[in-house]
Write a protein that holds these residues in place. Structure first.
Motif, PDB file in Angstrom:
ATOM      1  N   GLU A  53      60.800  74.880   4.317  1.00  0.00           N
ATOM      2  CA  GLU A  53      62.056  74.337   4.831  1.00  0.00           C
ATOM      3  C   GLU A  53      62.102  74.463   6.362  1.00  0.00           C
ATOM      4  OE1 GLU A  53      64.544  72.827   3.322  1.00  0.00           O
ATOM      5  OE2 GLU A  53      63.940  73.106   1.226  1.00  0.00           O
ATOM      6  N   LEU A  54      62.714  73.467   6.994  1.00  0.00           N
ATOM      7  CA  LEU A  54      62.904  73.465   8.445  1.00  0.00           C
ATOM      8  C   LEU A  54      64.384  73.546   8.772  1.00  0.00           C
ATOM      9  CD1 LEU A  54      61.950  72.985  11.431  1.00  0.00           C
ATOM     10  CD2 LEU A  54      62.239  70.529  10.969  1.00  0.00           C
ATOM     11  N   TYR A  55      64.717  74.374   9.756  1.00  0.00           N
ATOM     12  CA  TYR A  55      66.071  74.456  10.293  1.00  0.00           C
ATOM     13  C   TYR A  55      65.988  74.327  11.807  1.00  0.00           C
ATOM     14  CZ  TYR A  55      67.011  76.257   5.648  1.00  0.00           C
ATOM     15  OH  TYR A  55      67.083  76.391   4.281  1.00  0.00           O
ATOM     16  N   VAL A  56      66.774  73.423  12.365  1.00  0.00           N
ATOM     17  CA  VAL A  56      66.797  73.221  13.819  1.00  0.00           C
ATOM     18  C   VAL A  56      68.141  73.721  14.339  1.00  0.00           C
ATOM     19  CG1 VAL A  56      66.607  71.563  15.711  1.00  0.00           C
ATOM     20  CG2 VAL A  56      65.270  71.222  13.598  1.00  0.00           C
TER      21      VAL A  56
ATOM     22  N   LEU B 295      69.838  69.793  11.231  1.00  0.00           N
ATOM     23  CA  LEU B 295      70.400  70.303  12.472  1.00  0.00           C
ATOM     24  C   LEU B 295      71.518  71.300  12.193  1.00  0.00           C
ATOM     25  CD1 LEU B 295      70.667  66.904  14.376  1.00  0.00           C
ATOM     26  CD2 LEU B 295      69.082  68.754  14.941  1.00  0.00           C
ATOM     27  N   ILE B 296      71.550  72.383  12.964  1.00  0.00           N
ATOM     28  CA  ILE B 296      72.641  73.356  12.886  1.00  0.00           C
ATOM     29  C   ILE B 296      73.340  73.367  14.239  1.00  0.00           C
ATOM     30  CG2 ILE B 296      73.286  75.743  12.441  1.00  0.00           C
ATOM     31  CD1 ILE B 296      70.692  76.084  10.895  1.00  0.00           C
TER      32      ILE B 296
ATOM     33  N   ARG C 249      51.598  80.234   7.073  1.00  0.00           N
ATOM     34  CA  ARG C 249      52.207  80.008   5.758  1.00  0.00           C
ATOM     35  C   ARG C 249      53.573  80.680   5.652  1.00  0.00           C
ATOM     36  NH1 ARG C 249      50.740  75.618   4.240  1.00  0.00           N
ATOM     37  NH2 ARG C 249      51.839  76.133   2.300  1.00  0.00           N
ATOM     38  N   PRO C 250      54.505  80.365   6.553  1.00  0.00           N
ATOM     39  CA  PRO C 250      55.831  80.979   6.492  1.00  0.00           C
ATOM     40  C   PRO C 250      56.651  80.408   5.336  1.00  0.00           C
ATOM     41  CG  PRO C 250      55.838  79.244   8.123  1.00  0.00           C
ATOM     42  CD  PRO C 250      54.414  79.365   7.639  1.00  0.00           C
ATOM     43  N   ASP C 251      57.683  81.132   4.954  1.00  0.00           N
ATOM     44  CA  ASP C 251      58.594  80.630   3.935  1.00  0.00           C
ATOM     45  C   ASP C 251      59.557  79.600   4.509  1.00  0.00           C
ATOM     46  OD1 ASP C 251      57.979  82.281   1.434  1.00  0.00           O
ATOM     47  OD2 ASP C 251      58.150  83.821   2.980  1.00  0.00           O
ATOM     48  N   LEU C 252      59.829  79.694   5.797  1.00  0.00           N
ATOM     49  CA  LEU C 252      60.635  78.681   6.463  1.00  0.00           C
ATOM     50  C   LEU C 252      60.314  78.676   7.951  1.00  0.00           C
ATOM     51  CD1 LEU C 252      64.294  79.880   6.998  1.00  0.00           C
ATOM     52  CD2 LEU C 252      62.643  81.306   5.856  1.00  0.00           C
ATOM     53  N   VAL C 253      60.700  77.596   8.589  1.00  0.00           N
ATOM     54  CA  VAL C 253      60.506  77.433  10.033  1.00  0.00           C
ATOM     55  C   VAL C 253      61.868  77.240  10.673  1.00  0.00           C
ATOM     56  CG1 VAL C 253      59.572  75.950  11.857  1.00  0.00           C
ATOM     57  CG2 VAL C 253      58.182  76.466   9.831  1.00  0.00           C
ATOM     58  N   ILE C 254      62.115  77.985  11.731  1.00  0.00           N
ATOM     59  CA  ILE C 254      63.324  77.798  12.533  1.00  0.00           C
ATOM     60  C   ILE C 254      62.897  77.302  13.910  1.00  0.00           C
ATOM     61  CG2 ILE C 254      65.317  78.890  13.624  1.00  0.00           C
ATOM     62  CD1 ILE C 254      65.324  80.923  11.342  1.00  0.00           C
ATOM     63  N   LEU C 255      63.372  76.134  14.276  1.00  0.00           N
ATOM     64  CA  LEU C 255      63.164  75.597  15.621  1.00  0.00           C
ATOM     65  C   LEU C 255      64.464  75.817  16.379  1.00  0.00           C
ATOM     66  CD1 LEU C 255      61.687  74.018  17.812  1.00  0.00           C
ATOM     67  CD2 LEU C 255      62.317  71.898  16.636  1.00  0.00           C
ATOM     68  N   GLN C 256      64.449  76.753  17.313  1.00  0.00           N
ATOM     69  CA  GLN C 256      65.632  77.084  18.110  1.00  0.00           C
ATOM     70  C   GLN C 256      65.471  76.429  19.472  1.00  0.00           C
ATOM     71  OE1 GLN C 256      65.399  79.880  20.860  1.00  0.00           O
ATOM     72  NE2 GLN C 256      67.126  78.618  21.526  1.00  0.00           N
ATOM     73  N   ILE C 257      66.454  75.599  19.848  1.00  0.00           N
ATOM     74  CA  ILE C 257      66.394  74.851  21.104  1.00  0.00           C
ATOM     75  C   ILE C 257      67.693  75.071  21.874  1.00  0.00           C
ATOM     76  CG2 ILE C 257      66.009  72.605  22.179  1.00  0.00           C
ATOM     77  CD1 ILE C 257      65.047  71.589  19.454  1.00  0.00           C
TER      78      ILE C 257
END
Length: 294
Positions: free
Chosen positions: A57-60, A99-100, A275-283
């Motif tokens: 899962e990706l969270y931005v 997007l968050i 191999r992470p369980d999720l990715v957080i892209l913090q901008i």
């Protein structure tokens, strides 16, 4: 704006355009062209699809600029010219993207406690705590299996020493306002490994600063036994304290949107390696000024 900084109301100070067209973004004078907006939208969408194909899962999380949370503290003369900017454009164009938008929870908390300092463009440690709790709300809502991610109990809000970005310009903070949550010793120690250096055991309250990246952390007894790949900038320094308490393993890398495009990380290569369980892209909100290379 050629000035290094702009003085707002009640002692608030904002970077001028020397920092990522910061002030022009704050008043809606710098906005994304259709081509720039599409570069952001396509970048996030393609990354989301590629990660999803790997079961990740990706969270931005777009971390707001100070003026995004305290618009009323901009100079009075800006009231009649303030308009929407790149984040508003991206949110409107990216309803299908992960997007968050953290502005509202921070604005709500700002009525009770400072979440940004008058003399620093970054959120305070307490502001990052509020932001992280909002991010975890989104993660848990999307992935109920991540319910172990919960706010770290805080017994209150304390004041710490000023972190004045504008001291070299002679700016003095009229009111101490660098807020930190009081965890009363509840943070677990973190093992930090920087590239090419031996691992060190750090107190749980120690930030993983931008200068330490790329870095790997492990936390015994973290809230979850899962791992996260966090692509981030300087706003991630305060945020790292809470991320490292939440995940047994983190891998943190600088996004470099504000730097040399050749130094921007290949997120999929990193995801396949870690191999992470999720990715957080913090901008940082102001870094939307730098759309990824097409």
């Amino acid at each position: 704006m050629t000035e290094a900084y702009i003085t707002g109301q009640n002692g608030y100070v904002f970077w001028g355009d020397i920092q990522a067209a910061n002030f022009s973004q704050s008043v809606g004078r710098r906005f994304l062209s259709p081509e720039e907006l599409e570069r952001w939208r396509s970048y996030i969408q393609e990354l989301d699809v590629s990660l999803a194909a790997e079961g990740i899962e990706l969270y931005v999380a777009v971390t707001p600029a100070k003026w995004g949370v305290y618009p009323e503290e901009l100079p009075a003369w800006a009231d009649d010219i303030t308009g929407s900017g790149p984040l508003d454009q991206l949110m409107a164009a990216g309803s299908d993207l992960p997007l968050i938008d953290l502005r509202q929870p921070l604005r709500e908390e700002a009525t009770e406690n400072a979440v940004y300092s008058r003399v620093n463009s970054h959120w305070t440690d307490y502001g990052a705590y509020v932001g992280w709790n909002a991010i975890t709300d989104c993660i848990v809502a999307n992935q109920p299996e991540m319910a172990a991610l919960q706010p770290i109990p805080s017994t209150g809000v304390l004041l710490a020493s000023d972190q004045n970005e504008f001291a070299n310009y002679g700016v003095v903070n009229p009111v101490p306002d660098w807020t930190v949550p009081d965890f009363s010793g509840l943070l677990r120690p973190v093992t930090l490994t920087k590239a090419g250096e031996p691992s060190v055991l750090e107190d749980g309250s120690t930030r993983t600063g931008l200068e330490s990246l790329p870095a790997r952390t492990t936390t015994e007894g973290a809230q979850s036994d899962q791992s996260v790949l966090m692509i981030r900038d300087s706003f991630g320094s305060s945020l790292s304290v809470y991320v490292q308490q939440a995940f047994q393993e983190t891998n943190q890398v600088r996004h470099n949107f504000d730097g040399d495009p050749s130094q921007q990380p290949d997120v999929m290569t990193l995801a396949n390696a870690y191999r992470p369980d999720l990715v957080i892209l913090q901008i940082a909100q102001r870094h939307l000024n730098f759309p990824p290379a097409s």
